[in-house]
Design an enzyme around this catalytic site. Structure first.
Site, PDB file in Angstrom:
ATOM      1  N   TYR A 157       2.049  21.292 -14.630  1.00 19.76           N
ATOM      2  CA  TYR A 157       1.477  22.272 -13.701  1.00 19.76           C
ATOM      3  C   TYR A 157       2.240  23.569 -13.862  1.00 19.76           C
ATOM      4  O   TYR A 157       3.475  23.569 -13.848  1.00 19.76           O
ATOM      5  CB  TYR A 157       1.606  21.758 -12.261  1.00 19.76           C
ATOM      6  CG  TYR A 157       1.103  22.695 -11.199  1.00 19.76           C
ATOM      7  CD1 TYR A 157       1.981  23.330 -10.324  1.00 19.76           C
ATOM      8  CD2 TYR A 157      -0.257  22.948 -11.054  1.00 19.76           C
ATOM      9  CE1 TYR A 157       1.524  24.195  -9.335  1.00 19.76           C
ATOM     10  CE2 TYR A 157      -0.733  23.801 -10.060  1.00 19.76           C
ATOM     11  CZ  TYR A 157       0.160  24.426  -9.210  1.00 19.76           C
ATOM     12  OH  TYR A 157      -0.302  25.273  -8.236  1.00 19.76           O
ATOM     13  N   ASP A 168       8.331  26.481 -19.121  1.00 17.67           N
ATOM     14  CA  ASP A 168       8.113  26.721 -17.690  1.00 17.67           C
ATOM     15  C   ASP A 168       9.284  26.088 -16.936  1.00 17.67           C
ATOM     16  O   ASP A 168       9.275  24.887 -16.655  1.00 17.67           O
ATOM     17  CB  ASP A 168       6.775  26.115 -17.264  1.00 17.67           C
ATOM     18  CG  ASP A 168       6.566  26.259 -15.763  1.00 17.67           C
ATOM     19  OD1 ASP A 168       5.460  25.922 -15.280  1.00 17.67           O
ATOM     20  OD2 ASP A 168       7.512  26.663 -15.059  1.00 17.67           O
ATOM     21  N   LYS A 227      11.307  29.445  -7.674  1.00 17.24           N
ATOM     22  CA  LYS A 227      12.087  28.526  -6.834  1.00 17.24           C
ATOM     23  C   LYS A 227      13.554  28.945  -6.704  1.00 17.24           C
ATOM     24  O   LYS A 227      13.875  29.909  -6.016  1.00 17.24           O
ATOM     25  CB  LYS A 227      11.927  27.086  -7.338  1.00 17.24           C
ATOM     26  CG  LYS A 227      10.448  26.624  -7.287  1.00 17.24           C
ATOM     27  CD  LYS A 227      10.261  25.223  -7.784  1.00 17.24           C
ATOM     28  CE  LYS A 227       8.806  24.877  -8.024  1.00 17.24           C
ATOM     29  NZ  LYS A 227       8.089  24.474  -6.806  1.00 17.24           N
TER      30      LYS A 227
HETATM   31  P1  KE4 Z   1       4.297  28.727  -7.427  1.00 17.90           P
HETATM   32  O1  KE4 Z   1       3.177  29.664  -7.805  1.00 17.90           O
HETATM   33  O2  KE4 Z   1       3.814  27.598  -6.527  1.00 17.90           O
HETATM   34  O3  KE4 Z   1       5.535  29.440  -6.905  1.00 17.90           O
HETATM   35  O4  KE4 Z   1       4.840  28.037  -8.799  1.00 17.90           O
HETATM   36  C1  KE4 Z   1       3.916  27.339  -9.588  1.00 17.90           C
HETATM   37  C2  KE4 Z   1       4.654  26.360 -10.460  1.00 17.90           C
HETATM   38  C3  KE4 Z   1       4.827  26.660 -11.802  1.00 17.90           C
HETATM   39  N1  KE4 Z   1       5.492  25.813 -12.631  1.00 17.90           N
HETATM   40  C4  KE4 Z   1       6.013  24.656 -12.166  1.00 17.90           C
HETATM   41  C5  KE4 Z   1       6.745  23.754 -13.123  1.00 17.90           C
HETATM   42  C6  KE4 Z   1       5.873  24.300 -10.799  1.00 17.90           C
HETATM   43  O5  KE4 Z   1       6.390  23.133 -10.360  1.00 17.90           O
HETATM   44  C7  KE4 Z   1       5.200  25.164  -9.923  1.00 17.90           C
HETATM   45  C8  KE4 Z   1       5.007  24.854  -8.456  1.00 17.90           C
HETATM   46  N2  KE4 Z   1       5.464  23.571  -8.057  1.00 17.90           N
HETATM   47  C9  KE4 Z   1       4.770  22.963  -6.933  1.00 17.90           C
HETATM   48  C10 KE4 Z   1       5.429  21.589  -6.712  1.00 17.90           C
HETATM   49  N3  KE4 Z   1       4.892  20.647  -7.622  1.00 17.90           N
HETATM   50  C11 KE4 Z   1       4.821  23.805  -5.707  1.00 17.90           C
HETATM   51  C12 KE4 Z   1       4.379  23.092  -4.447  1.00 17.90           C
HETATM   52  C13 KE4 Z   1       3.039  23.592  -3.999  1.00 17.90           C
HETATM   53  O6  KE4 Z   1       2.114  23.720  -4.826  1.00 17.90           O
HETATM   54  O7  KE4 Z   1       2.931  23.814  -2.788  1.00 17.90           O
END
Ligand code: KE4
Length: 425
Positions: free
Chosen positions: A144, A239, A267
């Site tokens: 993701y 990523d 994060k």
């Molecule tokens: P954000 O756009 O949610 O800040 O980041 C996206 C993203 C990109 N790459 C990786 C490896 C990620 O894990 C994420 C976001 N992680 C999720 C948890 N699996 C955020 C939680 C959510 O979607 O509320």
């Protein structure tokens, strides 16, 4: 546990916010039941609106390496807020954080701040396409990279949890430029590259995956990707939104000993405030506006308030590198404790762990990619999740997520968690 007030707040939220949440995974759809609403948190503990306390194993999905409301971050944010939160005009603190990040992370000369991991990954792909002049990317099923259109093709995290691998609203025009491979399957990637010779701008992956549970790359897979990209003039995009500044000071590049061409962060780099970033060698970043033609922008990108949290967080890490060993040892302790209980109870399970990332899968076979992760018994997972919640342990509300330990969690908390697993099974 009592959940009355959370339940009432959820009902109210659903009147004004789709699904009552601002991010789908929070809605507990994968585990059933209703989400708790948090009133406040400090250190290792969450306190919900009904006065229940939980040991927190998601740490806001990764950012809070030292636990909630960590004093140095708190003080920095309070002080900075009093001087104004955002100007849309350059400020010194952006350079301070950029300089520190570049010093801590290998193979990057320059970094651009954005406001989320999605923005970081979306912008990095555009930069890779602009730099190479090519249009296609390869991603991996179950990984993701945020919710930008190009990534919602068999995405991980919430997208998989809902069984909606190709989200409505993503056009065929977009999807055709995203090729799909399986994690840890180097031959499959080589076949895709051969079939799309000279057309692939970048291969994007989570160098240690956390969105299909925690999945560790096989050495020959990740090394093979590096070699393939170098041979084919394809950019390797790491990523590191989850792994950056969590697995090591230099993130997964340091932990795995593999050089990426563009690295994305989120994060931890924001210390709990909205910050994403992408970084690369100077010759790649030179293609980015206003220096080069690849456009990317953001009203609140690099805003001093978020920068103050990020700078405090990265400074804490830079000055306390022992936090990584402390977190790794605590995570190993938790791993061994849970494994012992599940074995004693005769419960088939796989536990994957890397540094302070861990996931528990209720299946017989090793979990090495999305397909094997999807074989986990979700009925058992649901009972496990709610059983632990009722005993004051907050785990990720989906089997397609990773635990994120924070260093405020004590060995007493870990042992209480292991006891809770015993009670559940
Ligand atoms: P954000 O756009 O949610 O800040 O980041 C996206 C993203 C990109 N790459 C990786 C490896 C990620 O894990 C994420 C976001 N992680 C999720 C948890 N699996 C955020 C939680 C959510 O979607 O509320």
């Amino acid at each position: 546990m009592r959940y009355q007030r959370s339940s009432a707040l959820f009902a109210e939220a659903k009147k004004y916010i789709p699904g009552g949440v601002n991010s789908p995974v929070r809605a507990f759809k994968a585990v059933g039941g209703e989400p708790i609403f948090v009133k406040q948190a400090k250190g290792a503990y969450l306190h919900d609106e009904d006065g229940n306390q939980y040991i927190d194993y998601i740490s806001s999905w990764g950012p809070l390496l030292f636990g909630h409301a960590h004093e140095p971050v708190l003080q920095a944010v309070i002080a900075k807020a009093k001087k104004g939160t955002s100007f849309g005009i350059p400020t010194e603190i952006e350079t301070e954080l950029a300089k520190l990040a570049v010093q801590m992370v290998p193979n990057i000369d320059k970094i651009r701040f954005v406001n989320s991991g999605t923005e970081a990954c979306m912008s990095a792909v555009r930069l890779a396409r602009g730099y190479t002049g090519r249009e296609k990317i390869i991603k991996f099923a179950g990984c993701y990279h945020g919710h930008a259109d190009a990534f919602l093709i068999q995405a991980g995290s919430g997208a998989v949890t809902f069984g909606s691998p190709n989200s409505p609203g993503v056009t065929q025009g977009t999807a055709k430029d995203t090729l799909l491979a399986n994690y840890n399957d180097l031959e499959g990637v080589k076949a895709l590259v051969a079939a799309n010779k000279g057309e692939i701008a970048g291969i994007i992956l989570e160098p240690v995956a956390g969105n299909m549970g925690c999945i560790i790359p096989k050495t020959e897979f990740i090394q093979g990707l590096r070699e393939l990209c170098s041979q084919e003039d394809i950019l390797l995009l790491f990523d590191e939104v989850m792994t950056g500044f969590r697995l090591a000071k230099g993130g997964a590049q340091q932990a795995l000993g593999i050089t990426a061409d563009i690295v994305m962060f989120g994060k931890v780099i924001g210390g709990g405030l909205p910050v994403g970033a992408f970084a690369a060698r100077a010759d790649i970043m030179a293609h980015l506006a206003p220096e080069g033609p690849v456009y990317q922008a953001g009203t609140l990108s690099g805003n001093p308030l978020a920068m103050s949290a990020g700078l405090a967080m990265l400074t804490e890490i830079d000055q306390n590198p022992e936090v990584f060993d402390s977190l790794a040892q605590k995570t190993e302790h938790l791993h061994q404790g849970i494994a012992q209980v599940l074995t004693e109870k005769g419960m088939p399970h796989q536990i994957n762990r890397f540094g302070s990332m861990l996931s528990v899968h209720f299946c017989e076979e090793p979990v090495v990619d999305f397909a094997s992760s999807a074989k986990g018994n979700n009925a058992i997972f649901k009972k496990y999740f709610h059983g632990m919640l009722d005993q004051g342990v907050y785990l990720p509300p989906s089997a397609f997520e990773s635990y994120f330990l924070n260093d405020a969690i004590s060995y007493q908390d870990l042992d209480a968690t292991i006891e809770a697993v015993k009670a559940v099974f």
